[in-house]
Design a protein around this motif. Structure first.
Motif, mmCIF file in Angstrom:
data_model
loop_
_atom_site.group_PDB
_atom_site.id
_atom_site.type_symbol
_atom_site.label_atom_id
_atom_site.label_comp_id
_atom_site.label_asym_id
_atom_site.label_seq_id
_atom_site.Cartn_x
_atom_site.Cartn_y
_atom_site.Cartn_z
ATOM 1 N N GLN A 513 40.702 44.873 32.079
ATOM 2 C CA GLN A 513 40.529 45.201 33.499
ATOM 3 C C GLN A 513 41.568 46.230 33.911
ATOM 4 O O GLN A 513 42.765 46.066 33.651
ATOM 5 N N THR A 520 39.262 48.141 41.556
ATOM 6 C CA THR A 520 39.456 47.298 40.375
ATOM 7 C C THR A 520 38.178 46.512 40.136
ATOM 8 O O THR A 520 37.880 45.544 40.852
ATOM 9 N N ARG A 522 35.462 43.900 38.815
ATOM 10 C CA ARG A 522 35.495 42.530 38.304
ATOM 11 C C ARG A 522 34.441 42.370 37.223
ATOM 12 O O ARG A 522 33.531 43.180 37.094
ATOM 13 N N ASN A 523 34.560 41.289 36.472
ATOM 14 C CA ASN A 523 33.615 41.049 35.385
ATOM 15 C C ASN A 523 33.229 39.576 35.383
ATOM 16 O O ASN A 523 34.049 38.713 35.741
ATOM 17 N N TYR A 529 38.454 39.552 25.621
ATOM 18 C CA TYR A 529 39.356 40.311 26.493
ATOM 19 C C TYR A 529 40.509 40.906 25.686
ATOM 20 O O TYR A 529 41.110 40.264 24.832
ATOM 21 N N TRP A 545 33.750 46.298 32.838
ATOM 22 C CA TRP A 545 34.957 47.036 32.469
ATOM 23 C C TRP A 545 34.635 48.188 31.527
ATOM 24 O O TRP A 545 35.227 49.256 31.609
#
Length: 767
Positions: A513, A520, A522-523, A529, A545
């Protein structure tokens, strides 16, 4: 003195006779008012109606001035009871006069005009009534109606000269609108009694003839007692004219209405949304900015693009007849051959009705049971809801009609807050109720809406077109007319841009992220990750992302450019010229999105939707042919890469419900899409032979599911796609096979890099 009075009276009488003669000669020859020519009188109902045909050879509908979609029958297919009831009730000397019944006319003038007896009956013959219905527009004043009368008399005389009595009766029945889509006696007999006109009983025939006096007043569904009384009046008239005996009259009057109401569409597979769209599309004038309101700037741009690029848009005004006038689909008897397949159209409508009407709406109703703002989200204020409802009221026909009648804002407000009798839509059939118009607006907003389109990727031929859940009650078309935020269905276009810039499905991107100028993303998942993940994985699981990384890498302007190449012409796309564009906040129609997805199947070449193949004039001469409009968007190799990645979405990604829930096993690529707050659910899917797009959502963006499990595209839209394809594959006549394969060369390596320098250069930015 007396002599002068007599002479004056004679002079006045002679002047009156001469004036009347001149007036009638002028009307007869069309010098005053409108008088149809002899050719038009030879078939006053549908000679000049345009006929719309499907690709499988079915007559889908006719377009004419009164918007009626009737099926005409001849006199021999009428029940004798219909003829007897009509003549006995409306024109007892029908077989004796030549269009005008001077006895009935004199009686009407004396009793109604002089003696003011409302029950004295009218003076119009069946032929005059036919002339009025076919040729007279609705009068807006008593004077205007009086001016129409002489014209109708003369038309009636001409009709009597050109037609037999039997033909006039048949035309009368074929033309009359009996309500509830029952335009013409063929439809009326089928809808009200579930039988053809020739099999109608005496009471059934009397019921339908009773409607001819005033179908709204004697509506058999809304006012059955009133309709029964009117039917018995018709039976009494039949007895007076000796068509039935006194004993038969007493027995028949004791019978109930015997309705067998069957609500049906005018013609099965008629694609009502499609026909309405096509009619407007072909008749569109050349866009002029002054003809659009300030808030219609976007529509002006879209219409201007269509005018320049699509020969079908505004075709009637771009092409002139031999007399120099533009064509008119309502009066020029055109034969329009469309790409719609009525079987596929029915399957698409069934799929929408099955999922939205059979499952999703029930879930939405349950979710709304305890919401104080239902059907709106609890996240908006009452003031916002009031503003939405007020805006909807101002767009309604009731508001426009009241405004045209000169009603004040306060009178209009009271009208919307006063209970009225009305017929409402339900998925189980129409219901009659009493409700305030403002409550009915809210009621209709509680229904989820949907749109679906199916087209062939190599020709652009649109095979099925469902603009909404029910055309009669929800006329707004979401296939070509409406635009909604597209959500993640935009991501394949971004990934295609990446492929064009030298990347491959195997190229990697950082799954982390980050912030981009204050934004920014979001997911929905934190799987893998912090890892470098392949682009194929990012698209498969619709990772936000990765999309944000790509658009920042590639640039917003190139992305806007390729979106236009994919057929998204909405000028509002430019206002999202920031990284957020990668998540689909821009709006597009379902047809635009489906057209864009043809690029992947069609070797990198986008195919614009094709609605019509040819147009013939009333004599059968071909006056226009249409070919698919195409433009290259991406390379052929990159189209293969995109097919592979979009197959991955279905094989284990966000579209995997097609596999495990619906057992779709053939080669399929697709992409789900869900917008903020679950306001829009999308699924774009394609096979080697078809590209289908589906959208589901509320009438307003503030009408939606509050939970992701029901509000995501995989739940709202994907099942419709699946139901449709199951029906298409089951019908072997259509020629679409589940064994068809994408035309990808054997041994093609999707991870091969066509321009390694481009890839390395891009990746270096983030190293």
């Amino acid at each position: 003195m007396r002599k002068h009075i007599v002479q004056s009276l004679w002079a006045a009488l002679i002047l009156l006779v001469i004036s009347a003669s001149v007036f009638f000669v002028a009307v007869w020859n069309g010098w005053i008012g409108y008088m149809p020519d002899m050719e038009e009188l030879s078939n006053p109902i549908d000679k000049f109606a345009s006929q719309v045909y499907s690709a499988d050879g079915k007559l889908m509908g006719t377009w004419n001035q009164d918007n009626a979609n009737r099926v005409a029958i001849d006199y021999n297919n009428l029940s004798p009871h219909l003829v007897h009831a009509l003549v006995a009730t409306e024109d007892e000397r029908f077989y004796e006069h030549s269009g005008i019944d001077f006895i009935a006319l004199g009686r009407a003038i004396v009793k109604r005009g002089v003696m003011q007896q409302a029950s004295a009956g009218g003076g119009s013959t069946i032929t005059q009534q036919l002339a009025k219905q076919v040729y007279s527009e609705k009068a807006h004043s008593t004077f205007e109606r009086l001016m129409q009368k002489p014209i109708e008399w003369i038309i009636a005389i001409k009709l009597e000269r050109h037609f037999t009595k039997e033909e006039i009766i048949a035309m009368y029945f074929n033309y009359f609108d009996f309500l509830h889509n029952a335009v013409g006696i063929e439809r009326a007999a089928n809808i009200y009694f579930n039988k053809p006109p020739r099999r109608l009983s005496i009471t059934q025939a009397a019921t339908l003839v009773g409607l001819c006096k005033n179908p709204s007043m004697f509506n058999p569904l809304r006012y059955p007692k009133r309709c029964l009384q009117r039917r018995n009046v018709v039976l009494t008239q039949m007895c007076r004219s000796a068509y039935i005996t006194k004993e038969e009259l007493n027995e028949l009057m004791a019978r109930p209405l015997e309705l067998d109401y069957k609500k049906t569409k005018p013609i099965e597979g008629a694609a009502e949304y499609f026909q309405a769209f096509l009619r407007r599309y072909m008749m569109a004038p050349k866009p002029v900015r002054n003809d659009y309101s300030e808030w219609q700037e976007r529509q002006f741009v879209l219409d201007s693009i269509a005018w320049e690029q699509d020969p079908l848009y505004g075709w009637c005004n771009k092409n002139l007849k031999r007399n120099g006038e533009p064509y008119n689909v309502n009066t020029d008897g055109l034969r329009i051959y469309t790409t719609i397949d009525t079987r596929m159209q029915q399957y698409a409508e069934q799929a929408v009705r099955k999922h939205v009407g059979g499952y999703l709406q029930a879930q939405f109703n349950i979710a709304n049971q305890y919401k104080k703002n239902a059907p709106f989200s609890n996240n908006i204020s009452r003031a916002t809801i009031k503003a939405i409802l007020n805006r909807a009221c101002k767009l309604s026909m009731r508001y426009q009609r009241l405004k045209e009648q000169g009603a004040t804002p306060e009178e209009i407000r009271r009208s919307f807050q006063t209970p009225h009798e009305m017929t409402l839509f339900t998925y189980h059939g129409e219901i009659d109720t009493v409700m305030t118009p403002i409550d009915s607006v809210r009621y209709y907003k509680s229904f989820l809406r949907s749109a679906f389109v199916s087209m062939e990727p190599y020709t652009g031929a649109v095979k099925a077109y469902v603009g909404g859940i029910d055309y009669q009650h929800f006329k707004y078309d979401m296939v070509m007319g409406g635009r909604r935020q597209v959500g993640s269905t935009i991501k394949p276009f971004l990934y295609a841009l990446a492929m064009q810039n030298g990347m491959t499905p195997c190229s990697t991107a950082p799954n982390v992220q980050r912030s981009y100028g204050g934004w920014t993303p979001r997911n929905g998942s934190r799987a893998r990750y912090g890892q470098q993940v392949p682009l194929a994985w990012g698209l498969k699981f619709s990772n936000n992302w990765i999309s944000a990384y790509l658009i920042t890498l590639l640039g917003t302007s190139p992305f806007v450019g390729i979106l236009h190449d994919f057929g998204l012409n909405n000028p509002d796309i430019e206002k999202y010229a920031s990284p957020v564009l990668c998540l689909g906040p821009c709006e597009a129609s379902v047809c635009e999105m489906a057209s864009g997805y043809t690029t992947f199947v069609n070797h990198g070449i986008r195919c614009a939707p094709l609605f019509v193949t040819k147009i013939e004039d009333s004599h059968g001469n071909v006056i226009a042919k249409f070919q698919p409009l195409m433009n290259e968007v991406i390379s052929e190799d990159n189209s293969y890469k995109m097919i592979g990645m979009l197959q991955g979405v279905v094989d284990g990604g966000t579209g995997s419900r097609l596999r495990y829930a619906f057992n779709i096993r053939n080669e399929v690529g697709g992409k789900t899409g869900t917008t903020n707050n679950n306001s829009d659910g999308w699924f774009m899917g394609f096979t080697p032979q078809l590209v289908n797009g589906c959208w589901v959502g509320g009438d307003d963006r503030d009408i939606h599911f509050d939970n992701m499990s029901l509000g995501q595209g995989a739940t709202m839209a994907l099942p419709i796609w699946a139901y449709y394809m199951q029906l298409v594959y089951a019908d072997k006549r259509l020629g679409y096979s589940p064994s068809a394969k994408f035309k990808i060369p054997a041994g093609f390596d999707p991870c091969s890099v066509s321009d390694s320098t481009a890839v390395n250069g891009i990746q270096e930015i983030y190293q």
